[in-house]
Design a protein around this motif. Structure first.
Motif, PDB file in Angstrom:
ATOM      1  N   PHE A   1     102.601  44.399  27.704  1.00 32.59           N
ATOM      2  CA  PHE A   1     101.501  43.409  27.316  1.00 32.59           C
ATOM      3  C   PHE A   1     101.150  44.205  26.060  1.00 32.59           C
ATOM      4  CE2 PHE A   1     100.485  41.119  31.491  1.00 32.59           C
ATOM      5  CZ  PHE A   1     101.966  40.633  31.553  1.00 32.59           C
ATOM      6  N   LYS A   2     100.356  43.119  25.438  1.00 26.83           N
ATOM      7  CA  LYS A   2      99.369  43.748  24.108  1.00 26.83           C
ATOM      8  C   LYS A   2      97.927  44.244  24.584  1.00 26.83           C
ATOM      9  CE  LYS A   2      97.194  41.313  20.478  1.00 26.83           C
ATOM     10  NZ  LYS A   2      97.156  40.506  19.226  1.00 26.83           N
ATOM     11  N   ASN A   3      97.810  45.396  24.270  1.00 25.09           N
ATOM     12  CA  ASN A   3      96.354  45.848  24.573  1.00 25.09           C
ATOM     13  C   ASN A   3      95.235  45.408  23.669  1.00 25.09           C
ATOM     14  OD1 ASN A   3      94.640  47.644  25.311  1.00 25.09           O
ATOM     15  ND2 ASN A   3      95.181  49.460  24.518  1.00 25.09           N
ATOM     16  N   PHE A   4      94.854  44.313  24.234  1.00 25.01           N
ATOM     17  CA  PHE A   4      93.799  43.694  23.271  1.00 25.01           C
ATOM     18  C   PHE A   4      92.488  44.089  23.460  1.00 25.01           C
ATOM     19  CE2 PHE A   4      92.139  41.307  26.940  1.00 25.01           C
ATOM     20  CZ  PHE A   4      93.145  41.257  27.880  1.00 25.01           C
ATOM     21  N   SER A   5      92.450  45.208  24.525  1.00 21.47           N
ATOM     22  CA  SER A   5      90.996  45.736  24.788  1.00 21.47           C
ATOM     23  C   SER A   5      90.604  46.423  23.347  1.00 21.47           C
ATOM     24  CB  SER A   5      91.263  46.982  25.826  1.00 21.47           C
ATOM     25  OG  SER A   5      91.830  48.106  25.398  1.00 21.47           O
ATOM     26  N   LYS A   6      91.682  46.844  22.597  1.00 21.71           N
ATOM     27  CA  LYS A   6      90.981  47.365  21.159  1.00 21.71           C
ATOM     28  C   LYS A   6      90.272  46.536  20.317  1.00 21.71           C
ATOM     29  CE  LYS A   6      94.714  50.919  20.841  1.00 21.71           C
ATOM     30  NZ  LYS A   6      95.698  51.211  20.030  1.00 21.71           N
ATOM     31  N   ALA A   7      90.700  45.092  20.577  1.00 20.11           N
ATOM     32  CA  ALA A   7      89.855  44.108  19.670  1.00 20.11           C
ATOM     33  C   ALA A   7      88.309  43.957  20.120  1.00 20.11           C
ATOM     34  CB  ALA A   7      90.458  42.836  19.886  1.00 20.11           C
ATOM     35  N   TYR A   8      87.782  44.348  21.326  1.00 19.77           N
ATOM     36  CA  TYR A   8      86.530  44.496  21.583  1.00 19.77           C
ATOM     37  C   TYR A   8      85.614  45.106  20.625  1.00 19.77           C
ATOM     38  CZ  TYR A   8      87.670  42.002  25.841  1.00 19.77           C
ATOM     39  OH  TYR A   8      88.362  41.233  26.735  1.00 19.77           O
ATOM     40  N   ARG A   9      86.335  46.202  20.281  1.00 21.44           N
ATOM     41  CA  ARG A   9      85.471  47.020  19.175  1.00 21.44           C
ATOM     42  C   ARG A   9      85.497  46.429  17.782  1.00 21.44           C
ATOM     43  NH1 ARG A   9      87.982  51.496  17.927  1.00 21.44           N
ATOM     44  NH2 ARG A   9      89.760  51.200  19.139  1.00 21.44           N
ATOM     45  N   ALA A  10      86.250  45.487  17.659  1.00 18.71           N
ATOM     46  CA  ALA A  10      86.241  44.846  16.305  1.00 18.71           C
ATOM     47  C   ALA A  10      85.040  43.580  16.278  1.00 18.71           C
ATOM     48  CB  ALA A  10      87.530  44.137  16.047  1.00 18.71           C
ATOM     49  N   LEU A  11      84.608  43.182  17.629  1.00 21.39           N
ATOM     50  CA  LEU A  11      83.604  42.059  17.406  1.00 21.39           C
ATOM     51  C   LEU A  11      82.461  42.294  16.692  1.00 21.39           C
ATOM     52  CD1 LEU A  11      83.540  41.287  21.415  1.00 21.39           C
ATOM     53  CD2 LEU A  11      84.296  39.780  19.651  1.00 21.39           C
ATOM     54  N   GLU A  12      82.036  43.451  16.612  1.00 20.07           N
ATOM     55  CA  GLU A  12      80.765  43.670  15.788  1.00 20.07           C
ATOM     56  C   GLU A  12      81.153  43.152  14.200  1.00 20.07           C
ATOM     57  OE1 GLU A  12      79.530  47.643  15.875  1.00 20.07           O
ATOM     58  OE2 GLU A  12      77.717  47.395  14.715  1.00 20.07           O
ATOM     59  N   MET A  13      82.151  43.268  13.717  1.00 20.27           N
ATOM     60  CA  MET A  13      82.609  42.851  12.313  1.00 20.27           C
ATOM     61  C   MET A  13      82.762  41.275  12.261  1.00 20.27           C
ATOM     62  SD  MET A  13      85.605  45.332  11.426  1.00 20.27           S
ATOM     63  CE  MET A  13      86.004  46.294  12.807  1.00 20.27           C
ATOM     64  N   TYR A  14      82.842  40.554  13.534  1.00 26.04           N
ATOM     65  CA  TYR A  14      82.713  39.252  13.567  1.00 26.04           C
ATOM     66  C   TYR A  14      81.401  38.671  14.051  1.00 26.04           C
ATOM     67  CZ  TYR A  14      87.857  39.003  13.504  1.00 26.04           C
ATOM     68  OH  TYR A  14      88.981  38.811  13.198  1.00 26.04           O
ATOM     69  N   ASP A  15      80.368  39.624  13.626  1.00 20.75           N
ATOM     70  CA  ASP A  15      79.061  39.391  13.904  1.00 20.75           C
ATOM     71  C   ASP A  15      78.616  38.784  15.345  1.00 20.75           C
ATOM     72  OD1 ASP A  15      78.157  39.923  11.410  1.00 20.75           O
ATOM     73  OD2 ASP A  15      78.867  37.738  10.822  1.00 20.75           O
TER      74      ASP A  15
END
Lengths: 112, 127, 102
Positions: B67-81
Motif C-alpha cells: 500500500f502507499k505509505n500516505f502517513s508521510k503526507a501528514y508532515r506536508a499539511l503545514e505547507m497546505y496551511d
C-alpha cells in the motif's frame, strides 16, 4: 488498447492522460520523451522543477498542489521565482500537471 | 485545479479521524479531502480520536502490504496551511502510545474538551 | 451552540455510540438511525447506559428504521423520542451543526 510511451527502447505503461503507471519506471529519458510529445524543450530550469517534485514526492508521498509548489520553489530559488508566472512560463499546460507528469508522479491531489 | 479559489465565506471545518489506517480507506480519504479542500482557503482543523491516533504513528512501513505509505503526507499539511492538528490524550493512552510516538507535532486535548473544540466549528466531517 | 450526533452502527457490533456519548455535552442530541436503532427498545444490555444519557441529553430514534427491522411494536426506552423523516429534518435545522459518526 492500453497507453504507453517508448523510452530508450522500453515500453512504459501510462494512464489515458499520459501519466506513468509505475513511479519506479521513471528515468530522465521519460521527461525528455514526454516533453517531445508536448513540443517542449527542457532547460535546466525545467529540470530544477522536475527534480524538486521528485524529492518532494519521495519525502511526502504526494504531488504538491500548485500553490504549494509555487511557494516551495520561491523558498528554494528566491522570491522572484515564487509566483505562478515563472512556473507557467516553464510549464504552460500547468506547472503541477505538466511537471508532475514529466517527473513520473501521479496527477496531483486536487487537480480534477 | 490550477486556479486558486477566491472570495466566498470562510468557514471552520473540522475533520475527525477515528480509524486505524490501511485496513479501510477512511484515513486516506480524509487526508485527500483535506488536501483538496486546502485550495479553498477555509479554516481547517484535524482531530484524531479513538483508533484514529494510529494514523499519526511514526515509522509506518507499508512496503510489504504493498500500500502507499500516505502517513508521510501528514508532515506536508503545514505547507497546505493546515496547522491545527489535535490528538485526544486518552485515546493515545488507551493504546499504549504517547506524543513521542507521533510523526508530527500536535496539540493534545483531553476528552472532556473535545466537545468545546467541536462547538467552535461550522462543519464537522467524521471519518 | 449544539450538535446533532447521528449514529448508524449497531452498538452491539461497533463502539461508535459509546465513543460519541463519552464526548458530547448536555446541550447536544443523538439520533439513532439505520442499524443503531437496535438499542432503542427497553430490555437490552444498553438500558442503563442510555438511561444515564437521557437524563441530561436528548435522544431520538428514527421510526422507519425501527419498522424496517421489525422493532416498531416494542416498547421504547424511557426518555427516547421516536421521530419520522420530517422530524429528523426538523432536528437537523434546530441544531448548529451535524456530526455524522460514520
Amino acid at each position: 488498447m492500453s497507453n504507453s510511451i517508448e523510452v530508450n527502447g522500453k515500453e512504459l505503461a501510462t494512464d489515458e492522460e499520459g501519466y506513468l503507471e509505475n513511479l519506479a519506471d521513471w528515468e530522465p529519458g521519460v521527461a525528455n520523451v514526454m516533453a517531445e510529445i508536448d513540443d517542449c524543450e527542457l532547460t535546466d530550469n525545467h529540470w530544477e522543477v522536475i527534480n524538486f517534485l521528485r524529492e518532494y514526492y519521495e519525502e511526502y508521498q504526494i504531488a504538491p498542489a500548485v500553490r504549494v509548489l509555487t511557494k516551495a520553489i520561491g523558498k528554494k530559488l528566491g522570491k522572484e521565482y515564487g509566483n505562478g508566472k515563472y512556473l507557467y512560463e516553464l510549464y504552460p499546460y500547468g506547472p503541477a500537471k505538466q511537471a508532475c507528469k514529466y517527473a513520473g508522479l501521479p496527477k496531483p491531489t486536487g487537480c480534477v | 485545479m490550477e486556479e486558486e479559489y477566491s472570495g466566498g465565506v470562510e468557514k471552520k471545518f473540522i475533520y475527525i479521524n477515528r480509524r486505524v489506517p490501511h485496513g479501510t480507506a477512511y484515513a486516506i480519504e480524509s487526508l485527500e479531502t483535506v488536501l483538496i479542500g486546502a485550495a479553498f482557503d477555509q479554516d481547517v482543523s484535524m482531530l484524531f480520536i479513538d483508533d484514529g491516533v494510529f494514523q499519526l504513528k511514526k515509522d509506518q512501513n507499508t512496503e510489504s502490504i504493498e500500500f502507499k505509505n500516505f502517513s508521510k503526507a501528514y508532515r506536508a499539511l503545514e505547507m497546505y496551511d493546515v496547522e491545527k492538528l489535535y490528538v485526544e490524550t486518552e485515546s493515545l493512552q488507551e493504546r499504549g502510545l504517547s506524543a513521542d510516538d507521533l510523526l508530527v507535532g500536535v496539540e493534545m486535548i483531553d476528552r472532556a474538551r473535545v466537545n468545546e473544540l467541536i462547538d467552535q466549528q461550522d462543519v464537522v466531517l467524521s471519518f | 451552540m449544539s450538535t446533532l450526533n447521528i449514529i448508524n452502527k449497531s452498538p452491539f457490533e461497533k463502539r461508535t455510540l459509546d465513543q460519541c456519548l463519552s464526548r458530547i455535552s448536555k446541550d447536544d442530541a443523538v439520533i439513532l438511525i439505520e442499524d443503531a436503532v437496535v438499542v432503542a427498545m427497553s430490555g437490552t444490555s444498553y438500558d442503563s447506559q442510555l438511561k444515564t444519557a437521557t437524563a441530561d441529553k436528548k435522544l431520538y430514534v428514527l421510526t422507519p428504521d425501527l419498522e424496517a427491522r421489525g422493532l416498531a411494536d416494542r416498547s421504547l426506552l424511557d426518555g427516547l423520542t421516536a421521530v419520522d423523516y420530517k422530524g429528523f429534518v426538523a432536528l437537523v435545522t434546530e441544531h448548529d451543526r451535524v456530526h455524522s459518526w460514520l
